[in-house]
Design a protein around this motif. Structure first.
Motif, mmCIF file in Angstrom:
data_model
loop_
_atom_site.group_PDB
_atom_site.id
_atom_site.type_symbol
_atom_site.label_atom_id
_atom_site.label_comp_id
_atom_site.label_asym_id
_atom_site.label_seq_id
_atom_site.Cartn_x
_atom_site.Cartn_y
_atom_site.Cartn_z
ATOM 1 N N VAL A 160 0.837 -1.206 0.000
ATOM 2 C CA VAL A 160 0.000 0.000 0.000
ATOM 3 C C VAL A 160 0.865 1.246 0.000
ATOM 4 C CG1 VAL A 160 -1.681 1.307 1.352
ATOM 5 C CG2 VAL A 160 -1.956 -1.154 1.086
ATOM 6 N N LEU A 161 1.960 1.221 0.758
ATOM 7 C CA LEU A 161 2.841 2.386 0.823
ATOM 8 C C LEU A 161 3.483 2.686 -0.523
ATOM 9 C CD1 LEU A 161 4.115 4.546 2.622
ATOM 10 C CD2 LEU A 161 5.936 2.917 3.157
ATOM 11 N N ARG A 162 3.727 1.662 -1.326
ATOM 12 C CA ARG A 162 4.327 1.880 -2.638
ATOM 13 C C ARG A 162 3.436 2.717 -3.545
ATOM 14 N NH1 ARG A 162 8.602 -1.510 -4.036
ATOM 15 N NH2 ARG A 162 9.146 -3.038 -2.436
ATOM 16 N N ASP A 163 2.130 2.632 -3.381
ATOM 17 C CA ASP A 163 1.201 3.349 -4.258
ATOM 18 C C ASP A 163 0.662 4.623 -3.632
ATOM 19 O OD1 ASP A 163 1.424 1.374 -6.220
ATOM 20 O OD2 ASP A 163 -0.093 0.129 -5.256
ATOM 21 N N ARG A 164 1.045 4.922 -2.393
ATOM 22 C CA ARG A 164 0.558 6.125 -1.737
ATOM 23 C C ARG A 164 1.228 7.373 -2.292
ATOM 24 N NH1 ARG A 164 -0.964 5.753 3.601
ATOM 25 N NH2 ARG A 164 -0.993 8.051 3.554
ATOM 26 N N ASP A 165 0.477 8.479 -2.334
ATOM 27 C CA ASP A 165 1.041 9.757 -2.751
ATOM 28 C C ASP A 165 2.038 10.220 -1.698
ATOM 29 O OD1 ASP A 165 1.539 12.447 -3.461
ATOM 30 O OD2 ASP A 165 -0.395 12.570 -4.465
ATOM 31 N N ILE A 166 3.234 10.604 -2.136
ATOM 32 C CA ILE A 166 4.288 10.999 -1.198
ATOM 33 C C ILE A 166 3.856 12.201 -0.373
ATOM 34 C CG2 ILE A 166 6.662 11.857 -1.060
ATOM 35 C CD1 ILE A 166 7.289 10.248 -3.547
ATOM 36 N N ALA A 167 3.087 13.102 -0.958
ATOM 37 C CA ALA A 167 2.667 14.303 -0.238
ATOM 38 C C ALA A 167 1.702 13.991 0.896
ATOM 39 C CB ALA A 167 2.021 15.290 -1.210
ATOM 40 N N ARG A 178 11.942 6.247 2.902
ATOM 41 C CA ARG A 178 13.370 6.494 2.705
ATOM 42 C C ARG A 178 14.160 5.197 2.687
ATOM 43 N NH1 ARG A 178 13.839 11.439 7.136
ATOM 44 N NH2 ARG A 178 12.553 12.944 5.993
ATOM 45 N N ARG A 179 13.828 4.288 3.593
ATOM 46 C CA ARG A 179 14.528 3.001 3.605
ATOM 47 C C ARG A 179 14.217 2.198 2.348
ATOM 48 N NH1 ARG A 179 12.828 3.072 9.180
ATOM 49 N NH2 ARG A 179 11.163 1.601 8.678
ATOM 50 N N MET A 180 12.999 2.284 1.852
ATOM 51 C CA MET A 180 12.644 1.562 0.636
ATOM 52 C C MET A 180 13.329 2.170 -0.585
ATOM 53 S SD MET A 180 8.584 0.979 1.478
ATOM 54 C CE MET A 180 8.242 0.007 0.013
ATOM 55 N N LEU A 181 13.509 3.484 -0.596
ATOM 56 C CA LEU A 181 14.222 4.111 -1.705
ATOM 57 C C LEU A 181 15.677 3.669 -1.755
ATOM 58 C CD1 LEU A 181 12.865 7.791 -1.662
ATOM 59 C CD2 LEU A 181 12.621 6.135 -3.516
ATOM 60 N N PRO A 247 6.404 19.232 -1.078
ATOM 61 C CA PRO A 247 6.105 17.924 -0.477
ATOM 62 C C PRO A 247 6.845 16.762 -1.130
ATOM 63 C CG PRO A 247 4.088 19.178 -0.832
ATOM 64 C CD PRO A 247 5.173 19.906 -1.556
ATOM 65 N N TYR A 248 7.328 16.951 -2.367
ATOM 66 C CA TYR A 248 7.993 15.868 -3.086
ATOM 67 C C TYR A 248 9.508 16.069 -3.165
ATOM 68 C CZ TYR A 248 3.192 15.208 -4.729
ATOM 69 O OH TYR A 248 1.839 15.032 -4.791
ATOM 70 N N ALA A 249 10.001 17.230 -2.773
ATOM 71 C CA ALA A 249 11.407 17.570 -3.005
ATOM 72 C C ALA A 249 12.347 16.622 -2.284
ATOM 73 C CB ALA A 249 11.664 19.010 -2.586
ATOM 74 N N ASP A 250 12.066 16.291 -1.021
ATOM 75 C CA ASP A 250 12.961 15.417 -0.266
ATOM 76 C C ASP A 250 13.051 14.033 -0.901
ATOM 77 O OD1 ASP A 250 14.442 14.886 2.429
ATOM 78 O OD2 ASP A 250 13.006 13.243 2.246
ATOM 79 N N ALA A 251 11.916 13.445 -1.263
ATOM 80 C CA ALA A 251 11.922 12.110 -1.875
ATOM 81 C C ALA A 251 12.615 12.135 -3.232
ATOM 82 C CB ALA A 251 10.496 11.589 -2.013
ATOM 83 N N LEU A 252 12.427 13.198 -4.009
ATOM 84 C CA LEU A 252 13.063 13.277 -5.326
ATOM 85 C C LEU A 252 14.571 13.440 -5.191
ATOM 86 C CD1 LEU A 252 10.506 15.482 -7.296
ATOM 87 C CD2 LEU A 252 10.736 12.993 -7.269
ATOM 88 N N LEU A 253 15.021 14.192 -4.201
ATOM 89 C CA LEU A 253 16.462 14.307 -3.976
ATOM 90 C C LEU A 253 17.060 12.974 -3.539
ATOM 91 C CD1 LEU A 253 16.923 17.794 -2.275
ATOM 92 C CD2 LEU A 253 17.912 17.042 -4.442
ATOM 93 N N ARG A 254 16.336 12.224 -2.732
ATOM 94 C CA ARG A 254 16.823 10.899 -2.336
ATOM 95 C C ARG A 254 16.850 9.954 -3.531
ATOM 96 N NH1 ARG A 254 17.276 10.227 3.112
ATOM 97 N NH2 ARG A 254 16.414 11.941 4.359
ATOM 98 N N LEU A 292 21.966 14.605 1.599
ATOM 99 C CA LEU A 292 20.765 15.447 1.561
ATOM 100 C C LEU A 292 20.953 16.718 2.377
ATOM 101 C CD1 LEU A 292 17.983 14.897 0.156
ATOM 102 C CD2 LEU A 292 19.578 12.978 0.175
ATOM 103 N N ARG A 293 21.666 16.609 3.488
ATOM 104 C CA ARG A 293 21.907 17.800 4.303
ATOM 105 C C ARG A 293 22.787 18.814 3.566
ATOM 106 N NH1 ARG A 293 24.110 15.435 8.140
ATOM 107 N NH2 ARG A 293 26.291 15.889 7.657
ATOM 108 N N ASP A 294 23.851 18.343 2.918
ATOM 109 C CA ASP A 294 24.720 19.255 2.185
ATOM 110 C C ASP A 294 24.029 19.821 0.956
ATOM 111 O OD1 ASP A 294 26.574 18.650 4.082
ATOM 112 O OD2 ASP A 294 27.790 17.340 2.799
ATOM 113 N N ALA A 295 23.203 18.997 0.297
ATOM 114 C CA ALA A 295 22.474 19.504 -0.865
ATOM 115 C C ALA A 295 21.457 20.557 -0.457
ATOM 116 C CB ALA A 295 21.781 18.350 -1.596
ATOM 117 N N GLY A 296 20.764 20.328 0.671
ATOM 118 C CA GLY A 296 19.815 21.330 1.153
ATOM 119 C C GLY A 296 20.487 22.632 1.530
ATOM 120 N N GLY A 297 21.718 22.550 2.080
ATOM 121 C CA GLY A 297 22.432 23.767 2.413
ATOM 122 C C GLY A 297 22.931 24.520 1.200
#
Length: 407
Positions: A160-167, A178-181, A247-254, A292-297
């Protein structure tokens, strides 16, 4: 005198031990310890049964190995007990979450807190263990045939989590995502190299054959061949980090970090907003959290506005025209909202399509029911896009990896 003593053979074959006997034999071997240790190890054997009811396929061999590991570690250390079970009882990455839940229920502690122990194994939480060991989870008492539907029920949450909207995910679900990515293993697109290399198969190599003939005094030792090798094709990721894509930026960066770690020299990542930012160097780090921390900075316009036309112009003038986008697969992650004029965006997308091998536009809203590409930005860019995909869930991101591999 029996038939065996007379040298004859008996018709009745020796009985074969059933699964319970095998388990008992392995456990007995593991419990070859003084009497005061037997009760403790039997408690750990009961923990493996709880883990099996929770959905982890614990075999008799793994149970015996786990009990031997418990004898070698300090049972007063929760950290040692946690890793002794995780390394011997978990055979798949999907088993880790179920193991953590069962360990937390049985030992009344969170293994991630890394707290060192007590005098002995703590008592289990009765309510949680009852929930994990309920007949609905077990599929019946003592029935081994209930394992298959039990595993399907345990895995349904992840499906179910695989098909859920990330937002729409909660904080806990985002952590699980994050662990699944991190488990994704995308195959990069390939291209044929210009130079040919010697190979057992391929087209005949006249020069190599002639040189070999001269070395052998005119005798032809064999026909030399050559072929073109394959190399990873460059992938360019353009990530929209404006307010509408927050809402999608963190997942897309990962996701970009996963692609970059797979082929570090063949992936370039830029962020789009009110300005262009290159974050390739930050995402090449091995640790995803640090990357992700360095990219966000390094991103100065996080959750700001969007000027796709102007930013694409800067990308093509500084990077794309000079070789980054040439014959590359360019992926644009954006919802298409444009604060500036759409004519400029259409011109730059046409210019990008002439340089790139393929252009893929990933719009998170494209996966929602009733979506129509009527926004000014996406309407201007769509004629110059090879594929329009939805990137709002893990399933759609996996679909994107397949599109990249086929490119």
């Amino acid at each position: 005198m029996t038939a065996a003593d007379r040298g004859g053979s008996t018709d009745a074959p020796a009985p074969r031990p059933h699964a319970g006997a095998v388990l008992a034999g392995g456990v007995v071997d593991a419990l070859a310890a003084p009497a005061d240790d037997d009760a403790v190890l039997r408690d750990f054997a009961a923990f493996t049964r709880l883990l099996r009811n929770a959905g982890v396929p614990v075999t008799p061999d793994r149970t015996a190995t786990y009990l031997r590991a418990v004898r070698e570690v300090d049972v007063a250390s929760e950290v040692a007990l946690y890793w002794a079970g995780r390394l011997t009882l978990c055979s798949d990455p999907d088993d880790v979450a179920r193991y953590d839940q069962a360990f937390h229920a049985w030992f009344s502690s969170d293994p991630r807190e890394q707290r060192m122990g007590r005098a002995g194994p703590p008592k289990p939480r009765a309510a949680t263990i009852a929930a994990l060991s309920s007949p609905e989870r077990q599929g019946g008492e003592g029935d081994d045939e209930g394992d298959t539907p039990e595993l399907r029920v345990a895995a349904s949450g992840e499906e179910v989590l695989r098909d859920r909207d990330i937002a729409e995910l909660t904080i806990g679900e985002r952590e699980h995502l994050r662990r699944m990515l991190e488990l994704l293993r995308p195959d990069p697109p390939r291209r044929r190299a210009r130079r040919r290399r010697p190979h057992r198969r391929g087209e005949p190599d006249a020069r190599a054959t002639l040189r070999a003939t001269l070395r052998h005094a005119g005798e032809i030792p064999g026909l030399s061949r050559k072929h073109r090798r394959e190399r990873p094709r460059r992938v360019v990721l353009l990530l929209d980090v404006s307010g509408s894509m927050a809402p999608y930026a963190d997942a897309l960066l990962r996701f970009a970090h996963v692609l970059t770690r797979r082929t570090p020299q063949a992936v370039e990542t830029f962020t789009l907003g009110t300005r262009l930012t290159r974050v390739t160097r930050e995402l090449r780090q091995r640790d995803p959290e640090r990357a992700l921390r360095d990219a966000g900075g390094a991103i100065p316009d996080w959750s700001g506005g969007t000027r796709l036309g102007e930013v694409l112009t800067a990308f093509l003038d500084r990077w794309g025209q000079r070789g980054v986008a040439r014959r590359a697969v360019v992926v644009v992650f954006s919802d298409g909202w444009e604060r500036g004029g759409t004519d400029l965006l259409g011109e730059q997308m046409q210019r990008l399509a002439r340089l790139a091998h393929a252009v893929v536009w990933v719009n998170p809203h494209a996966g929602k029911r009733g979506y129509e590409p009527v926004q000014g930005g996406i309407a201007a860019a769509l004629p110059h896009v090879d594929r329009l995909l939805a990137g709002h869930s893990l399933t759609t991101l996996q679909e994107l990896t397949e599109v990249l591999a086929d490119a």
